[in-house]
Scaffold this motif. Structure first.
Motif: not given
Length: 1018
Positions: A72-73, A76, A79, A186, A405, A408
């Protein structure tokens, strides 16, 4: 000839035997027998036996969770790459390493450069590309920390990110620097805390203070951990911090940090207790140096304190996280950042900081204001998701970066499929493909649902029994005598109890007895003279939902009259239960407050309420609405709200009108319900019979006609994965036996007999207790052997054999009797009794103490230790084994051999009544006299008050029917599941019971007795 299948279920294996038996002619033979080893590792079994229900796949699941977090990291990050590329914010060396054509946003194979560093081919080194910002930071440090630059000391380039996070709040930073900053966020985005995940602190103020310690005063030993002592730590402002330590802390003159939690009233003043002292709680904060010396487990315990400290420091500094870190480094450059200066904190701190940065940088970068670029980014990210594009089309880049992003949060997957189905209610719907009507079961309701809370409370009250521990009736002592009717005489008494409990979150036995029933302890007694029929030490839930809601309403300044009715309480519960996000909850509560004119303090009070647990009951809301009207009583009972079908059934039961839909079993159970007013205050099981014609356990009566009909449990259908595996292995064993010896044909088995291993029958808490008891027993065995060895060297004690199991058991009963009979045992003696291998001097002291205390329960005569191991004294079963198999310690005492022979197969009290006053000559020349009934009762009451199980057995006049039933039938949950499933194989036509009469469960003690008898015959 009957075909009988016997099964012995344990966690390690399943033993089986198939026999053919002609009971009338007393003939039979074993067709075959065997066992199946269950594929389960020993560590999983050890955990299970210790009360830890851990699936064998738990470790793999943990690794998968970590892998998903990383994926998931990376998603992100990809994106972010795609958006920043459209904006043109990425440095050329970095964007050239990313694939924007096939694997959108991913790094090209074997390439993953750092954004802030560019490789210089001439020098062969990486160079930091944000030199201007780095030089500005150097100038800042030279002004504040000039000594840093002595001896050519260096400052890390990576600190520049914190400098940028500080200045980006007020001045322009370059596009590439902003891209670096966004990718940094992030990685460090904080912990997303759902409502109710952390401790709710209401009307309290938390702050960090540093205070010097002026004195350390030693106090009493801790009651739970004797090796620790209490100490009063006196602080320079007069406050006292109390805590336990193994040794006196060397803190005088030192300064320590404390989290100070102060209770505040509505006006902002500090609350005071009944003695006039301010309500203030101190919690010490260890230094980072002290934390590093602790084990990982101890550090984890301190995590919350460190989190609170960090958040309070940041909040009180009025700075963002990045600025707080940079300014701290500016003052203390040797400060380690990660794991020291800032540990895991809530995401809101990071989110607020990035929002401020983006809002400011918009002023300097027109790209962040371009609607065309924004739409291009949405098209890039959501090419096939037009609905979401339209949904956020009127937002901006701040929203895109923050909510779509970097921060999220993926919604949790629905676990609705795992919720049990209601045993009673279905919904009917039309299948659009076939056009046929179909049925599907309704899901069970949440335990926090107001209807379930009410049903559970009525059930608790109806099942409640009050027992007097000891009661003399006509000169006879009765233990645990039912006196419920003395306390709850009328329907009004039960309603009053309901009203009282309905306002409470939970209830303990002593609170109920002392506060509601006004029962007091007798002078010198540790326990109340009464008890309830539930577990004495356990806390039971009342109406948790209602109590939490009314406690919040009590703090509001004003509420409309009669506002808190059932409809409004349900609507409020639904908001608090279904909305988990803190901000969304606040919005929903505000809408609710606006609708009913409740004021702003309503939102402030209720937004802090803990999240209701996602636990579910056994019925749907629809079923509870039908059951509750028959369970209510007094002012809560209303005939008009009973559903029409139930009313018709009630009328037919009263008039005894025949209706084939009403089973004979229902009429039998409702025989005393002869008028409408009798249909209130019914127990749950009877209400179910009246409404649904069956008990809830009769959910699904089916029949497996062939071996292929056997269906295994679906994965996760039971909460305990170990038990689930054992049951499925059992079903497979039965299926294989059926196919092998009966060719899978119908009605092959006539009966199935089941024996469950002890570890299978016991719930988690009992398994934990047994494991702890086993450890204590091991210590006891070692100590007993050491004591016997010591006694062997004592010439005054006869016939000692240290390795004789019978003598070890004698001494254990001897010891057990003393420890349970004596109320005031010296602390040093208790310590020896828990020591694995006491030293010779301790053993000698212990031996003398045992020698002076022990007496025979039938004569009161001292049992001398020097004769204990001779044939003059024997182990005696209070309830004879010939009448009831119980080989536990609570059924054993030691008495004179001649008295034991005279007692024969009588119960203790029965023996006293038949032989009181008789004189018995002992083998070694001594004469003893059997107690009178009064002397015996007084002796038992005085010497066995700490061992109530043994006291009850010593005072039994006859074996209660319930004790026999309990030994013959095991009713635990696991046993029920197994028996219900196997009943599907041997259920007879028309048999409506959940457990077929052809499925029998045997007790392990009975099995042991059979083995012993078999050995004797051999």
């Amino acid at each position: 000839m009957k075909k009988i299948l016997g099964l012995d279920l344990g966690t390690n294996s399943i033993g089986w035997a198939l026999i053919s038996q002609d009971i009338e002619n007393n003939q039979g033979n074993i067709i075959d027998a065997g066992s199946r080893i269950i594929p389960m590792s020993q560590d999983v079994l050890d955990n299970f036996n210790s009360g830890i229900s851990k699936s064998q796949t738990a470790e793999r699941t943990g690794y998968r969770g970590i892998r998903r977090l990383r994926e998931r990291h990376l998603l992100r990050r990809e994106r972010l790459h795609r958006v920043l590329n459209i904006l043109g914010f990425l440095p050329a060396h970095y964007s050239n390493s990313i694939d924007f054509e096939k694997h959108f946003g991913q790094f090209k194979k074997e390439l993953e450069p750092k954004l802030a560093y560019l490789f210089n081919e001439e020098t062969g080194k990486f160079e930091f590309i944000f030199q201007n910002s780095f030089n500005e930071m150097i100038a800042d440090f030279k002004q504040n920390q000039p000594q840093l630059f002595e001896d050519d000391k260096k400052i890390p380039y990576d600190w520049t990110i914190y400098y940028l996070r500080k200045i980006a709040l007020t001045v322009k930073i370059e596009k590439e620097e902003l891209a670096w900053l966004l990718l940094h966020f992030n990685q460090k985005r904080g912990y997303y805390q759902l409502r109710g995940e952390d401790e709710i602190i209401e009307d309290k103020k938390e702050e960090i203070v540093s205070l010097k310690i002026t004195d350390v005063i030693e106090g009493d030993p801790d009651k739970k951990k004797k090796e620790k002592k209490w100490y009063n730590i006196v602080l320079e402002n007069g406050w006292i911090y109390k805590s336990t330590f193994f040794s006196k802390p060397d803190w005088i003159g030192k300064t320590k940090e404390f989290i100070v939690t102060t209770e505040i009233d509505e006006k902002g003043n500090v609350k005071k207790d009944k003695d006039g002292y301010e309500k203030r709680k101190l919690s010490i904060l260890p230094s980072f140096e002290e934390i590093e010396k602790l084990s990982q487990n101890e550090q984890n315990k301190l995590y919350k304190k460190i989190k609170v400290k960090t958040e309070i420091d940041i909040r009180d500094s009025n700075k963002t996280v990045g600025r707080y870190i940079y300014d701290t480094l500016l003052q203390k450059p040797n400060q380690k950042i990660r794991g020291k200066l800032v540990r895991t904190i809530e995401r809101k701190f990071y989110k607020e900081e990035l929002k401020q940065i983006l809002d400011k940088q918009k002023e300097f970068h027109t790209e962040l204001q371009s609607k065309t670029l924004y739409n291009s980014c949405l098209e890039e990210l959501y090419q096939y998701n037009e609905a979401h594009r339209n949904n956020i089309g009127n937002k901006d880049f701040t929203h895109l970066f923050l909510n779509d992003i970097i921060f999220y949060q993926r919604p949790l997957k629905s676990k609705k499929s795992l919720i049990s189905n209601c045993k009673f209610e279905f919904r009917t719907y039309k299948n659009h493909e076939t056009g046929l009507l179909q049925k599907s079961q309704i899901k069970c309701v949440s335990k926090s649902h107001p209807l379930y809370q009410e049903l559970r409370l009525w059930k608790f009250i109806k099942d409640l029994k009050i027992y007097e521990r000891e009661k003399n009736i006509d000169g006879k002592l009765h233990t645990d005598y039912n006196v419920t009717n003395d306390f709850l005489k009328t329907e009004d008494d039960l309603v009053a109890l309901y009203d009282w409990l309905n306002e409470r979150k939970e209830i303990k036995q002593d609170t109920l007895l002392t506060t509601f029933f006004k029962i007091k302890k007798k002078k010198g007694e540790d326990k109340l003279p009464y008890r309830w029929n539930y577990v004495e030490e356990k806390e039971y839930p009342c109406n948790e939902t209602h109590s939490q809601i009314i406690s919040r309403f009590s703090k509001l300044s004003s509420i409309p009259d009669n506002f808190l009715n059932k409809e409004n309480e349900f609507a409020l519960w639904h908001i608090l239960y279904s909305v988990e996000d803190k901000h969304e909850t606040e919005k929903a509560l505000k809408s609710f407050a606006d609708k009913y004119n409740l004021g702003f303090d309503f939102v402030e009070s209720f937004k802090k309420i803990p999240l209701f647990k996602k636990e579910y009951g056994a019925y749907s809301a629809k079923a509870i609405k039908k059951l509750l009207p028959l369970m209510r009583m007094g002012k809560y009972w209303n005939y008009n709200i009973i559903d029409d079908n139930t009313k018709q059934r009630m009328e037919k039961i009263i008039t005894n009108e025949y209706d084939e839909k009403i089973k004979d079993k229902v009429r039998e159970k409702a025989i005393n319900l002869t008028e409408i007013s009798h249909f209130k205050g019914l127990p749950e099981w009877l209400a179910a019979y009246i409404v649904y014609n069956r008990h809830s356990e009769e959910e699904k009566i089916t029949k497996w006609h062939t071996a292929n009909d056997i269906k295994l449990l679906e994965q996760h259908s039971l909460r305990n994965p170990i038990v689930e595996q054992v049951i499925n292995e059992t079903l497979q064993v039965v299926r294989d036996i059926w196919k092998t010896y009966g060719e899978g044909k119908e009605n092959f088995f006539d009966e199935i007999h089941i024996e469950l291993g002890r570890e299978m029958k016991n719930p988690k808490k009992d398994r934990e207790k047994i494991t702890k008891q086993n450890t204590e027993n091991e210590n006891t065995n070692l100590r007993i052997k050491a004591l016997l060895t010591e006694l062997l060297n004592d010439n005054n004690i006869e016939n000692v054999r240290p390795y004789s199991p019978s003598q070890q058991e004698l001494l254990k009963i001897y010891e057990d009797g003393v420890l349970n009979a004596e109320n005031n045992i010296p602390e040093d003696i208790l310590k020896i009794s828990k020591t694995t291998q006491p030293n010779p001097s301790e053993l000698n002291k212990y031996k003398l103490w045992l020698e002076q205390k022990y007496r025979s329960p039938y004569t009161g005569a001292i049992i001398p230790l020097n004769k204990l191991f001779t044939p003059d004294y024997e182990i005696e079963h209070i309830i004879p084994q010939s009448r009831f198999f119980d080989d536990s310690f609570s059924n054993k005492i030691i008495c004179e051999a001649e008295v034991n022979k005279l007692k024969d197969n009588q119960l203790g009290l029965e023996f006293i009544k038949n032989h009181h006053g008789e004189k018995v000559s002992l083998n070694f020349g001594k004469t003893v006299e059997i107690f009178s009934e009064e002397e015996y009762q007084d002796f038992v009451k005085t010497h066995y008050s700490k061992s109530r199980g043994k006291m009850k057995k010593l005072l039994l006049e006859d074996i209660p029917e319930k004790m026999i039933e309990r030994q013959l039938n095991d009713t635990r949950y696991i046993s029920k599941v197994v028996k219900n499933l196997l009943s599907n194989i041997v259920r007879e036509d028309g048999e409506q019971e959940t457990t077929s009469k052809n499925v029998l469960s045997s007790n392990g003690n009975q099995q042991l007795q059979l083995w012993r008898n078999q050995s004797k015959h051999k």
